[in-house]
Design an enzyme around this catalytic site. Structure first.
Site, short mmCIF file in Angstrom:
data_model
loop_
_atom_site.label_atom_id
_atom_site.label_comp_id
_atom_site.label_asym_id
_atom_site.label_seq_id
_atom_site.Cartn_x
_atom_site.Cartn_y
_atom_site.Cartn_z
N ILE A 112 0.47 -18.36 3.89
CA ILE A 112 0.62 -17.38 4.98
C ILE A 112 -0.71 -16.70 5.32
CG2 ILE A 112 3.07 -16.96 4.55
CD1 ILE A 112 2.21 -14.27 3.24
N ASN A 114 -7.42 -22.41 -9.18
CA ASN A 114 -8.14 -21.35 -9.87
C ASN A 114 -7.38 -20.86 -11.10
OD1 ASN A 114 -10.04 -21.30 -7.67
ND2 ASN A 114 -8.60 -20.06 -6.54
N GLN A 164 -8.33 -16.47 -9.15
CA GLN A 164 -6.87 -16.51 -9.14
C GLN A 164 -6.35 -15.11 -8.83
OE1 GLN A 164 -5.02 -17.77 -12.83
NE2 GLN A 164 -3.05 -18.11 -11.84
N HIS A 189 -0.77 -22.68 -9.18
CA HIS A 189 -0.63 -23.28 -7.86
C HIS A 189 -1.92 -24.01 -7.49
CE1 HIS A 189 -2.31 -19.25 -7.18
NE2 HIS A 189 -2.83 -19.70 -6.06
N HIS A 241 -4.22 -25.31 -4.14
CA HIS A 241 -4.47 -25.16 -2.71
C HIS A 241 -4.81 -26.53 -2.12
CE1 HIS A 241 -4.91 -20.70 -2.62
NE2 HIS A 241 -5.18 -20.90 -3.89
#
Length: 138
Positions: free
Chosen positions: A33, A88, A95, A101, A103
């Site tokens: 987002i 990260n 992070q 997660h 990217h």
């Protein structure tokens, strides 16, 4: 396992709506987002793992295979000129959400961000390189 106050746990479980581009039993992939570029997405495990150190090896492998497949698909679909896959671990490494997660960042020649993923390069002596190498070989 979920963590009650983790926003990525809530997104991965569907409790918070997201723009999901892929989903399987272990992962949900959503559009970021606050994207770095058009199509910037995140691979998020459905179970809570704070970082790469907690992520089981089989899931780490699945995440990388998924990243490879999605990078190829996104490159073709979005006609991007390059691609970053970034992960990260720890605040000092950038992070900000402490749920593992990855990217997926499509890169475009005209976006003006070609040098935005960078760092200051160190100049290390041969002795320093040898010392680091010895430590890592143990």
């Amino acid at each position: 396992m979920k963590e009650e106050n983790c926003i990525f746990c809530k997104i991965a479980s569907g409790e918070i709506p997201s723009k999901t581009i892929y989903e399987d039993n272990e992962f949900r992939v959503i559009l970021d987002i606050s994207p770095a570029s058009k199509g910037h997405a995140l691979i998020i495990p459905k179970e809570h793992y704070a970082d790469i150190y907690e992520l089981p090896e089989d899931m780490a492998g699945h995440a990388m295979i998924l990243a490879k497949k999605l990078a190829a698909h996104m490159t073709a679909a979005l006609k991007c000129d390059g691609f970053n896959i970034v992960q990260n671990n720890g605040e000092v490494a950038g992070q900000t959400v402490f749920h593992f997660h990855m990217h997926l960042i499509p890169r475009y020649q005209e976006d003006g961000n070609q040098d935005k993923l960078c760092w200051n390069h160190l100049e290390l002596s041969q002795e320093e390189l040898e010392d680091i190498c010895e430590k890592l070989q143990q």
